[in-house]
Write a protein that holds these residues in place. Structure first.
Motif, PDB file in Angstrom:
ATOM      1  N   GLU B  25       0.831  -1.203   0.000  1.00  0.00           N
ATOM      2  CA  GLU B  25       0.000   0.000   0.000  1.00  0.00           C
ATOM      3  C   GLU B  25       0.859   1.243   0.000  1.00  0.00           C
ATOM      4  O   GLU B  25       0.577   2.217  -0.672  1.00  0.00           O
ATOM      5  CB  GLU B  25      -0.911   0.024   1.236  1.00  0.00           C
ATOM      6  CG  GLU B  25      -1.834  -1.157   1.354  1.00  0.00           C
ATOM      7  CD  GLU B  25      -2.916  -1.153   0.309  1.00  0.00           C
ATOM      8  OE1 GLU B  25      -3.065  -0.151  -0.399  1.00  0.00           O
ATOM      9  OE2 GLU B  25      -3.600  -2.158   0.168  1.00  0.00           O
ATOM     10  N   THR B  30       3.513   5.874  -2.948  1.00  0.00           N
ATOM     11  CA  THR B  30       4.651   6.724  -3.298  1.00  0.00           C
ATOM     12  C   THR B  30       5.107   6.564  -4.732  1.00  0.00           C
ATOM     13  O   THR B  30       5.867   7.366  -5.237  1.00  0.00           O
ATOM     14  CB  THR B  30       5.871   6.421  -2.389  1.00  0.00           C
ATOM     15  OG1 THR B  30       6.135   5.028  -2.431  1.00  0.00           O
ATOM     16  CG2 THR B  30       5.564   6.813  -0.959  1.00  0.00           C
ATOM     17  N   MET B  36      -3.795   5.833  -7.644  1.00  0.00           N
ATOM     18  CA  MET B  36      -4.413   6.339  -6.431  1.00  0.00           C
ATOM     19  C   MET B  36      -3.633   7.519  -5.885  1.00  0.00           C
ATOM     20  O   MET B  36      -4.202   8.523  -5.483  1.00  0.00           O
ATOM     21  CB  MET B  36      -4.467   5.222  -5.385  1.00  0.00           C
ATOM     22  CG  MET B  36      -5.037   5.687  -4.064  1.00  0.00           C
ATOM     23  SD  MET B  36      -5.326   4.349  -2.933  1.00  0.00           S
ATOM     24  CE  MET B  36      -3.660   3.883  -2.513  1.00  0.00           C
ATOM     25  N   LEU B  40      -5.085  11.258  -5.208  1.00  0.00           N
ATOM     26  CA  LEU B  40      -5.100  11.848  -3.873  1.00  0.00           C
ATOM     27  C   LEU B  40      -4.368  13.173  -3.859  1.00  0.00           C
ATOM     28  O   LEU B  40      -4.797  14.132  -3.217  1.00  0.00           O
ATOM     29  CB  LEU B  40      -4.460  10.886  -2.866  1.00  0.00           C
ATOM     30  CG  LEU B  40      -5.317   9.690  -2.478  1.00  0.00           C
ATOM     31  CD1 LEU B  40      -4.526   8.723  -1.647  1.00  0.00           C
ATOM     32  CD2 LEU B  40      -6.561  10.132  -1.738  1.00  0.00           C
ATOM     33  N   ARG B  41      -3.244  13.240  -4.555  1.00  0.00           N
ATOM     34  CA  ARG B  41      -2.501  14.500  -4.573  1.00  0.00           C
ATOM     35  C   ARG B  41      -3.312  15.586  -5.254  1.00  0.00           C
ATOM     36  O   ARG B  41      -3.309  16.743  -4.841  1.00  0.00           O
ATOM     37  CB  ARG B  41      -1.159  14.320  -5.273  1.00  0.00           C
ATOM     38  CG  ARG B  41      -0.208  13.523  -4.445  1.00  0.00           C
ATOM     39  CD  ARG B  41       1.244  13.743  -4.780  1.00  0.00           C
ATOM     40  NE  ARG B  41       2.028  12.854  -3.940  1.00  0.00           N
ATOM     41  CZ  ARG B  41       2.321  11.600  -4.244  1.00  0.00           C
ATOM     42  NH1 ARG B  41       1.941  11.099  -5.385  1.00  0.00           N
ATOM     43  NH2 ARG B  41       2.995  10.850  -3.401  1.00  0.00           N
ATOM     44  N   ARG B  44      -5.853  16.783  -2.872  1.00  0.00           N
ATOM     45  CA  ARG B  44      -5.250  17.625  -1.844  1.00  0.00           C
ATOM     46  C   ARG B  44      -4.982  19.018  -2.394  1.00  0.00           C
ATOM     47  O   ARG B  44      -5.242  20.018  -1.744  1.00  0.00           O
ATOM     48  CB  ARG B  44      -3.955  16.986  -1.356  1.00  0.00           C
ATOM     49  CG  ARG B  44      -3.471  17.557  -0.032  1.00  0.00           C
ATOM     50  CD  ARG B  44      -2.391  18.539  -0.280  1.00  0.00           C
ATOM     51  NE  ARG B  44      -1.924  19.165   0.946  1.00  0.00           N
ATOM     52  CZ  ARG B  44      -1.353  20.341   0.998  1.00  0.00           C
ATOM     53  NH1 ARG B  44      -1.167  21.034  -0.099  1.00  0.00           N
ATOM     54  NH2 ARG B  44      -0.932  20.853   2.140  1.00  0.00           N
ATOM     55  N   ARG B  45      -4.497  19.062  -3.618  1.00  0.00           N
ATOM     56  CA  ARG B  45      -4.231  20.353  -4.233  1.00  0.00           C
ATOM     57  C   ARG B  45      -5.502  21.167  -4.380  1.00  0.00           C
ATOM     58  O   ARG B  45      -5.500  22.372  -4.237  1.00  0.00           O
ATOM     59  CB  ARG B  45      -3.585  20.169  -5.607  1.00  0.00           C
ATOM     60  CG  ARG B  45      -2.124  20.554  -5.652  1.00  0.00           C
ATOM     61  CD  ARG B  45      -1.466  20.211  -6.960  1.00  0.00           C
ATOM     62  NE  ARG B  45      -1.019  18.836  -6.976  1.00  0.00           N
ATOM     63  CZ  ARG B  45      -1.218  18.004  -7.992  1.00  0.00           C
ATOM     64  NH1 ARG B  45      -1.866  18.383  -9.054  1.00  0.00           N
ATOM     65  NH2 ARG B  45      -0.779  16.760  -7.928  1.00  0.00           N
ATOM     66  N   GLN B  47      -7.844  21.029  -2.465  1.00  0.00           N
ATOM     67  CA  GLN B  47      -8.373  21.186  -1.113  1.00  0.00           C
ATOM     68  C   GLN B  47      -9.661  20.421  -0.921  1.00  0.00           C
ATOM     69  O   GLN B  47     -10.579  20.884  -0.279  1.00  0.00           O
ATOM     70  CB  GLN B  47      -8.579  22.671  -0.798  1.00  0.00           C
ATOM     71  CG  GLN B  47      -7.246  23.406  -0.846  1.00  0.00           C
ATOM     72  CD  GLN B  47      -7.376  24.869  -0.559  1.00  0.00           C
ATOM     73  OE1 GLN B  47      -8.332  25.290   0.064  1.00  0.00           O
ATOM     74  NE2 GLN B  47      -6.421  25.640  -1.004  1.00  0.00           N
ATOM     75  N   LEU B  49      -9.512  17.065  -0.005  1.00  0.00           N
ATOM     76  CA  LEU B  49      -9.179  15.806   0.650  1.00  0.00           C
ATOM     77  C   LEU B  49      -9.979  15.708   1.941  1.00  0.00           C
ATOM     78  O   LEU B  49      -9.693  16.362   2.909  1.00  0.00           O
ATOM     79  CB  LEU B  49      -7.685  15.792   0.945  1.00  0.00           C
ATOM     80  CG  LEU B  49      -6.991  14.442   1.022  1.00  0.00           C
ATOM     81  CD1 LEU B  49      -7.201  13.657  -0.238  1.00  0.00           C
ATOM     82  CD2 LEU B  49      -5.518  14.641   1.256  1.00  0.00           C
ATOM     83  N   VAL B  50     -11.011  14.907   1.903  1.00  0.00           N
ATOM     84  CA  VAL B  50     -11.867  14.772   3.072  1.00  0.00           C
ATOM     85  C   VAL B  50     -11.592  13.415   3.711  1.00  0.00           C
ATOM     86  O   VAL B  50     -11.914  12.380   3.161  1.00  0.00           O
ATOM     87  CB  VAL B  50     -13.354  14.876   2.656  1.00  0.00           C
ATOM     88  CG1 VAL B  50     -14.250  14.569   3.833  1.00  0.00           C
ATOM     89  CG2 VAL B  50     -13.640  16.261   2.113  1.00  0.00           C
ATOM     90  N   SER B  51     -10.989  13.467   4.870  1.00  0.00           N
ATOM     91  CA  SER B  51     -10.609  12.208   5.518  1.00  0.00           C
ATOM     92  C   SER B  51     -11.608  11.871   6.608  1.00  0.00           C
ATOM     93  O   SER B  51     -11.818  12.654   7.504  1.00  0.00           O
ATOM     94  CB  SER B  51      -9.238  12.339   6.159  1.00  0.00           C
ATOM     95  OG  SER B  51      -8.367  13.041   5.320  1.00  0.00           O
ATOM     96  N   LYS B  52     -12.191  10.727   6.511  1.00  0.00           N
ATOM     97  CA  LYS B  52     -13.130  10.337   7.558  1.00  0.00           C
ATOM     98  C   LYS B  52     -12.701   9.022   8.149  1.00  0.00           C
ATOM     99  O   LYS B  52     -11.976   8.242   7.556  1.00  0.00           O
ATOM    100  CB  LYS B  52     -14.530  10.186   6.957  1.00  0.00           C
ATOM    101  CG  LYS B  52     -15.109  11.498   6.570  1.00  0.00           C
ATOM    102  CD  LYS B  52     -16.581  11.339   6.299  1.00  0.00           C
ATOM    103  CE  LYS B  52     -17.161  12.676   5.944  1.00  0.00           C
ATOM    104  NZ  LYS B  52     -18.597  12.609   5.802  1.00  0.00           N
ATOM    105  N   SER B 365       9.456  10.159   0.519  1.00  0.00           N
ATOM    106  CA  SER B 365       8.726  11.387   0.218  1.00  0.00           C
ATOM    107  C   SER B 365       8.720  12.354   1.389  1.00  0.00           C
ATOM    108  O   SER B 365       8.369  13.520   1.223  1.00  0.00           O
ATOM    109  CB  SER B 365       7.296  11.068  -0.211  1.00  0.00           C
ATOM    110  OG  SER B 365       6.637  10.361   0.815  1.00  0.00           O
TER     111      SER B 365
END
Lengths: 209, 503
Positions: B25, B30, B36, B40-41, B44-45, B47, B49-52, B365
């Protein structure tokens, strides 16, 4: 990347800073066209520098990176009943019992047997419902305290307090832990003290203050 | 009893297969071309990225007949609610809610549920009943709803928030944990929820709850708080409230290194601190409360830990700690020399290099972040620059130059930090591997790397007698030639050539 062996020893050693070598700068250093100047850098929250680390944090929260090792079997015990007088609820897992106990027998008013979600609400209840001194004082000063932790506002009546909870704290108008004493209203109407019945067995109705 | 994630970061005791899975994973995360990772990046860029966090007890799910998620229709939902509310037998009521909860794992059921009139009201009624097990199941239903990716579903849970907050001051740790994760999920999903939670007193509620001795509660609280602090309106509306409460002191307490430090808890609160600090609201306050000292000691502890354990997800904690330290060092309050706030302990440098090595092997990273901290430690500190030399860390630093361009620029910047302090420092950078390494970097085409190499060379020519000479002898001029036409490098390359030739 080979680290000097003494480094680990240094980490485990005593705190201390190196006596600095003498600093001696030439005015030509960093002069145009050169630009270097030693400076600390700070990054604000949304800076792209944090991208990789943020993505990893996200993955962690979504549980991709760190899988939990298989949960051990939930410890099941031979069925037992709650030992509190008058309660005959049965359980076969300790955590279930823990929640039951705290919900129903944890913060219980010794006068009327009502259960409350927290010690704070229990204390408020006892004061407002069972303390005659409170009633006397309430005639002259603001005694009804706001229910929100951290808010120090006090009010003359429980109705005023509810008004404040709704308008200021955006609480629902039918917040279940702020029902006015029905006896209070009856007493105010009839001018006599009314005994409030005490439920000894959970009947599924909402908790009331 | 439905049990959520208990102590996500466990010490070794995980199987080999699990480690392999994790490594896969991680590699997926990386690899530059990992689909994926790229997605994800991008999120994030933008804005987004919702983490639950979703708590589900897998053991129970196995017992309940596997993971098949049933989509429930309107009629079925209504029936379950009716049974839960008015059923005669308690077991029957509980079972109805369990069935509803399982159905709510599916987004379609969630949509149907929230559109049904009175459904949330009924659920809230069950949540506030004094039937403990019904209460729990109702809370789990809400938790499923909170995990939805649709804001509408999260916002449908608004009527429940005052109760979720009230229950935080209760005593049942599992229930509190559940309420906290639910709140955390709702917080991150919708500003409307946050606009309601703040006046409802979420900050004082969390400040009271953080005194709980239960690790599971603390980890959940840290999660919820981290979501609150990440909100876009946090710097203006939320962080000042948090800083004005007793939360920062408790957070720093929970980050104290030692036998009582719990990794899962520490990870959450380290991220909380990071969000507070990088928002730059009042970092001076945190410094007066001892943040620099605590974080510095924690860094030492982490460096010791990575030497002991193979793989325990420590980078999840190292990353925010490094960020916090690095940003705090830029505060004026951090500069008071000699005071207790001043971070001036060369063990921090030792720790950082051990962690850089750890990053190199486990999570390359994150190398730039570690080197960023190194820059902030050395830029204005002759003492730390001296330590770099006396602890023999220059050569290990040079070894990092082959990792990536970003890393190279940072390494060269740190070397410049040392060199710019004058001849006494340059003396120790010379001769050794520095010249051949610099000639290698000049052979690269990345403008920034070459630019920083040229800056370093200028400092060396200035302060180290014989450096220019050696450079010429090693065909340095030829190495510079290929950059003579590059716009960003021209002036500096020419100036350097002149200095090398004429002194």
């Amino acid at each position: 990347m080979q680290l000097p062996p003494a480094l680990h020893a240094r980490l485990a050693g005593a705190p201390g800073a190196a006596a600095p070598l003498p600093v001696q700068r030439d005015s030509l250093a960093g002069n145009a066209p050169f630009r270097f100047a030693a400076r600390q850098v700070r990054f604000p929250r949304e800076h792209e520098f944090f991208e990789d680390g943020d993505v990893q944090r996200h993955l962690y929260l979504q549980d991709v990176i760190t899988q939990v090792a298989a949960e051990p079997e939930r410890p099941r015990v031979p069925e037992f009943t709650c030992q509190v007088a008058g309660c005959c609820q049965a359980f076969d897992a300790l955590e279930d019992y823990e929640h039951h106990y705290h919900t129903l027998h944890g913060n219980v008013c010794s006068y009327c047997k009502r259960a409350f979600p927290s010690g704070h609400l229990l204390d408020t209840h006892i004061q407002e419902w069972h303390d005659s001194l409170f009633q006397i004082l309430a005639e002259r000063q603001d005694m009804y305290q706001c229910l929100v932790e951290g808010c120090t506002e006090k009010f003359r009546t429980s109705r005023d307090r509810k008004q404040h909870l709704v308008a200021h704290h955006l609480y629902p108008a039918d917040f279940r832990f702020d029902k006015p004493r029905k006896a209070q209203q009856a007493w105010e109407r009839a001018g006599a003290l009314v005994q409030h019945p005490s439920p000894s067995v959970p009947c599924g109705c909402a908790l009331t203050l | 009893m439905w049990r959520g994630r208990r102590g996500l970061l466990r010490p070794s005791g995980c199987g080999v297969e699990e480690l392999r899975c994790r490594r896969r994973e991680r590699e997926a995360g990386t690899r530059e071309d990992g689909v994926m990772a790229v997605a994800l990046r991008k999120a994030r860029r933008e804005q987004q990225l919702v983490s639950k966090r979703l708590l589900r007890d897998e053991a129970t799910e196995e017992a309940e007949g596997g993971r098949v998620v049933v989509i429930l229709g309107e009629a079925q939902i209504q029936e379950f609610l009716r049974l839960a509310q008015r059923g005669i037998e308690e077991k029957e009521r509980e079972r109805a809610l369990v069935s509803l909860r399982r159905g709510l794992q599916h987004p379609e059921t969630q949509q149907t549920f929230i559109r049904l009139e009175g459904s949330i009201r009924t659920l809230v009624g069950l949540l506030t009943s004094n039937q403990a097990l019904l209460q729990l199941e109702a809370a789990r239903c809400l938790h499923e709803l909170s995990h939805s990716e649709q804001s509408a579903v999260a916002e449908a849970c608004l009527p429940a928030t005052s109760y979720l907050l009230t229950y935080l001051s209760g005593h049942s740790s599992d229930f509190i944990e559940l309420c906290l994760y639910t709140l955390g999920n709702l917080i991150v999903e919708s500003e409307a929820v946050r606009r309601q939670l703040l006046p409802q007193g979420i900050v004082p509620a969390l400040a009271a709850c953080i005194q709980s001795p239960h690790l599971t509660v603390l980890e959940a609280l840290g999660y919820a708080l981290s979501q609150l602090l990440q909100a876009k309106e946090a710097p203006e509306k939320i962080i000042p409230l948090v800083l004005g409460s007793t939360l920062p002191q408790h957070i720093l307490q929970l980050l104290q290194p030692g036998p009582k430090l719990n990794l899962g808890v520490a990870v959450e609160f380290a991220w909380c601190l990071h969000y507070i600090i990088c928002s730059q609201v009042n970092n001076a306050l945190l410094i007066t409360q001892g943040a620099l000292t605590t974080l510095g000691l924690l860094l030492l502890d982490l460096a010791a830990a990575v030497q002991r354990t193979e793989d325990a997800g420590l980078e999840l904690l190292v990353c925010p700690v490094v960020r916090c330290l690095s940003n705090l060092l830029t505060e004026a309050a951090a500069e008071t020399v000699g005071g207790p706030m001043h971070l001036q302990d060369e063990r921090v440098l030792a720790a950082l290099f051990i962690l850089l090595q750890f990053f190199l092997h486990k999570q390359p990273s994150l190398l730039p972040e570690g080197l960023w901290l190194l820059n902030n430690l050395t830029a204005n500190s002759p003492s730390f620059c001296t330590s770099l030399i006396s602890l023999d860390l220059i050569e290990p630093l040079l070894h990092l130059l082959s990792v990536s361009n970003v890393v190279s620029v940072l390494v060269l910047t740190v070397l410049c930090n040392v060199a710019e302090k004058g001849p006494a420092y340059c003396q120790h950078l010379w001769p050794g591997l520095l010249l051949p390494t610099l000639l290698d970097t000049l052979a690269l085409s990345d403008t920034e790397v070459v630019g920083q190499s040229v800056e370093l060379l200028q400092l060396l020519f200035l302060y180290q007698p014989g450096a220019a000479q050696a450079f010429l002898q090693q065909s340095g001029l030829q190495a510079l030639q290929r950059h003579e036409e590059v716009a960003q490098l021209q002036d500096r390359v020419h100036a350097l050539q002149q200095t090398a030739l004429h002194g």
